[in-house]
Design a protein around this motif. Structure first.
Motif, PDB file in Angstrom:
ATOM      1  N   UNK A 184       0.842  -1.182   0.000  1.00 40.19           N
ATOM      2  CA  UNK A 184       0.000   0.000   0.000  1.00 40.19           C
ATOM      3  C   UNK A 184       0.887   1.244   0.000  1.00 40.19           C
ATOM      4  N   UNK A 185       0.331   2.294  -0.543  1.00 44.04           N
ATOM      5  CA  UNK A 185       1.019   3.568  -0.495  1.00 44.04           C
ATOM      6  C   UNK A 185       0.814   4.157   0.895  1.00 44.04           C
ATOM      7  N   UNK A 186       1.018   5.442   1.056  1.00 45.60           N
ATOM      8  CA  UNK A 186       0.863   6.065   2.367  1.00 45.60           C
ATOM      9  C   UNK A 186      -0.546   5.857   2.895  1.00 45.60           C
ATOM     10  N   UNK A 187      -0.669   5.453   4.174  1.00 48.76           N
ATOM     11  CA  UNK A 187      -2.007   5.231   4.737  1.00 48.76           C
ATOM     12  C   UNK A 187      -2.841   6.513   4.701  1.00 48.76           C
ATOM     13  N   UNK A 188      -4.135   6.335   4.499  1.00 52.40           N
ATOM     14  CA  UNK A 188      -5.071   7.452   4.499  1.00 52.40           C
ATOM     15  C   UNK A 188      -6.259   7.046   5.376  1.00 52.40           C
ATOM     16  N   UNK A 189      -6.109   7.261   6.668  1.00 47.72           N
ATOM     17  CA  UNK A 189      -7.118   6.852   7.627  1.00 47.72           C
ATOM     18  C   UNK A 189      -8.271   7.842   7.640  1.00 47.72           C
ATOM     19  N   UNK A 190      -9.482   7.311   7.525  1.00 49.78           N
ATOM     20  CA  UNK A 190     -10.695   8.124   7.549  1.00 49.78           C
ATOM     21  C   UNK A 190     -11.657   7.559   8.592  1.00 49.78           C
ATOM     22  N   UNK A 191     -12.279   8.448   9.348  1.00 48.13           N
ATOM     23  CA  UNK A 191     -13.276   8.032  10.327  1.00 48.13           C
ATOM     24  C   UNK A 191     -14.534   7.586   9.578  1.00 48.13           C
ATOM     25  N   UNK A 235     -19.206   5.134  14.316  1.00 50.42           N
ATOM     26  CA  UNK A 235     -18.906   4.746  15.696  1.00 50.42           C
ATOM     27  C   UNK A 235     -19.129   3.247  15.874  1.00 50.42           C
ATOM     28  N   UNK A 236     -18.378   2.674  16.787  1.00 49.38           N
ATOM     29  CA  UNK A 236     -18.522   1.254  17.091  1.00 49.38           C
ATOM     30  C   UNK A 236     -19.908   0.987  17.673  1.00 49.38           C
ATOM     31  N   UNK A 237     -20.452   1.954  18.407  1.00 50.04           N
ATOM     32  CA  UNK A 237     -21.788   1.803  18.976  1.00 50.04           C
ATOM     33  C   UNK A 237     -22.857   1.625  17.912  1.00 50.04           C
ATOM     34  N   UNK A 238     -22.782   2.393  16.842  1.00 44.32           N
ATOM     35  CA  UNK A 238     -23.748   2.264  15.741  1.00 44.32           C
ATOM     36  C   UNK A 238     -23.617   0.892  15.091  1.00 44.32           C
ATOM     37  N   UNK A 287     -10.940   5.046  20.436  1.00 44.09           N
ATOM     38  CA  UNK A 287     -11.850   5.807  21.297  1.00 44.09           C
ATOM     39  C   UNK A 287     -13.307   5.657  20.874  1.00 44.09           C
ATOM     40  N   UNK A 288     -13.694   4.431  20.512  1.00 46.99           N
ATOM     41  CA  UNK A 288     -15.074   4.143  20.163  1.00 46.99           C
ATOM     42  C   UNK A 288     -15.458   4.431  18.722  1.00 46.99           C
ATOM     43  N   UNK A 289     -14.514   4.880  17.923  1.00 46.37           N
ATOM     44  CA  UNK A 289     -14.788   5.162  16.514  1.00 46.37           C
ATOM     45  C   UNK A 289     -14.015   4.193  15.624  1.00 46.37           C
ATOM     46  N   UNK A 290     -14.618   3.859  14.496  1.00 53.42           N
ATOM     47  CA  UNK A 290     -13.994   2.963  13.517  1.00 53.42           C
ATOM     48  C   UNK A 290     -13.337   3.811  12.441  1.00 53.42           C
TER      49      UNK A 290
END
Length: 156
Positions: free
Chosen positions: A1-8, A11-14, A96-99
């Motif tokens: 993979x090229x440079x990671x591009x993390x996107x929110x 939420x894990x709750x949903x 912190x609870x987010x994917x």
């Protein structure tokens, strides 16, 4: 993979309430699944004919079945369990609870090499529709269609 591009993504709750949820990040439609406490993400469209995989069936061993033509994928690796096109999967991180999903694209050379390898594999079973898809993937990645022709001549 090229440079990671993390996107929110969500939420894990949903996701805990539904077990599966489609998300759109930029131009990508991604299906996100929660199975036995682990989060998985893959393209939401089956690579065969585009059925929305969020509508597919997920078995206990993380086998995702496209309910349109019964294609089966290992959700951990994206491997097609019966041969044929693989499924694009994405790295996932829960913070912190987010994917968060790494939506970076594979390097161009990796895409081209995979398309040529898959093209060769499609010859054994005379999968003309798969040949067309692999040629389209090759060209979309910026590969030279003549390389596919040269490779085909060498293989045969």
């Amino acid at each position: 993979m090229s440079n990671p591009k993390w996107e929110k993504a969500l939420s894990l709750g949903v996701l805990s309430k539904t077990g599966a949820k489609p998300v759109k990040i930029g131009s990508k439609q991604i299906a996100v699944f929660l199975r036995n406490g682990t989060v998985y993400a893959c393209n939401n469209r089956c690579p065969h004919e585009g059925f929305p995989l969020k509508e597919g069936s997920l078995s206990g061993d993380c086998t995702l079945t496209c309910n349109w033509h019964n294609w089966k994928f290992d959700l951990k690796s994206g491997d097609n369990l019966y041969g044929g096109d693989g499924l694009r999967t994405y790295p996932v991180s829960v913070r912190e609870g987010d994917i968060w999903i790494d939506v970076s694209d594979p390097d161009r050379d990796v895409i081209i090499a995979r398309a040529l390898s898959n093209l060769k594999a499609s010859f054994d079973r005379h999968e003309y529709d798969r040949m067309a898809r692999e040629l389209a993937r090759l060209e979309k990645a910026g590969g030279d269609p003549l390389d596919a022709l040269r490779s085909t001549i060498a293989w045969t």
